[in-house]
Motif scaffolding. Structure first.
Motif, short mmCIF file in Angstrom:
data_model
loop_
_atom_site.label_atom_id
_atom_site.label_comp_id
_atom_site.label_asym_id
_atom_site.label_seq_id
_atom_site.Cartn_x
_atom_site.Cartn_y
_atom_site.Cartn_z
N ASN A 7 -0.96 -4.79 9.87
CA ASN A 7 -1.58 -3.53 10.32
C ASN A 7 -0.61 -2.36 10.36
O ASN A 7 -0.94 -1.26 9.91
N ARG A 10 0.42 -1.52 6.87
CA ARG A 10 -0.74 -0.92 6.20
C ARG A 10 -0.87 0.56 6.57
O ARG A 10 -1.07 1.42 5.70
N ARG A 13 1.85 2.65 4.91
CA ARG A 13 1.61 2.80 3.48
C ARG A 13 0.52 3.82 3.20
O ARG A 13 0.65 4.67 2.31
N ILE A 14 -0.57 3.75 3.96
CA ILE A 14 -1.69 4.68 3.74
C ILE A 14 -1.27 6.11 4.06
O ILE A 14 -1.55 7.04 3.28
N LEU A 40 -0.82 3.78 -1.26
CA LEU A 40 -2.18 3.95 -0.79
C LEU A 40 -3.04 2.74 -1.17
O LEU A 40 -3.74 2.17 -0.34
N ALA A 41 -2.96 2.32 -2.42
CA ALA A 41 -3.75 1.18 -2.88
C ALA A 41 -3.32 -0.12 -2.21
O ALA A 41 -4.16 -0.92 -1.80
N THR A 42 -2.01 -0.33 -2.06
CA THR A 42 -1.55 -1.57 -1.42
C THR A 42 -1.93 -1.59 0.06
O THR A 42 -2.19 -2.66 0.62
N GLY A 43 -2.01 -0.44 0.68
CA GLY A 43 -2.45 -0.38 2.07
C GLY A 43 -3.94 -0.62 2.21
O GLY A 43 -4.38 -1.32 3.11
N ILE A 44 -4.71 -0.08 1.31
CA ILE A 44 -6.17 -0.26 1.36
C ILE A 44 -6.54 -1.71 1.09
O ILE A 44 -7.38 -2.29 1.78
N PHE A 45 -5.93 -2.32 0.09
CA PHE A 45 -6.28 -3.68 -0.30
C PHE A 45 -5.52 -4.75 0.49
O PHE A 45 -5.78 -5.94 0.33
N ARG A 46 -4.56 -4.33 1.34
CA ARG A 46 -3.76 -5.24 2.17
C ARG A 46 -3.02 -6.29 1.36
O ARG A 46 -2.79 -7.40 1.82
#
Length: 63
Positions: A7, A10, A13-14, A40-46
């Protein structure tokens, strides 16, 4: 694909990704700011593929 981003990781990253993209759109930084799409993508997709070879997981283990 199992989640390997926790969390706190995440959220960072976002925020970082959105900040870089916003700075690019505002003209404050150059085109390299579009690299903000990656965190952004790695944070959204975890999920972070760079963590796999090192066995890093910042999320809590499943019980």
């Amino acid at each position: 694909m199992n989640a390997n981003v926790g969390n706190t990781d995440r959220a960072i990253r976002i925020l970082l990704g959105l900040g870089l993209i916003a700075a690019t759109l505002a003209g404050a930084i150059g085109v390299w700011g579009w690299l903000g799409v990656i965190p952004l993508a790695t944070g959204i997709f975890r999920f972070c593929p760079a963590y796999l070879p090192f066995g890093i997981r910042t999320c809590a283990a499943k019980k």
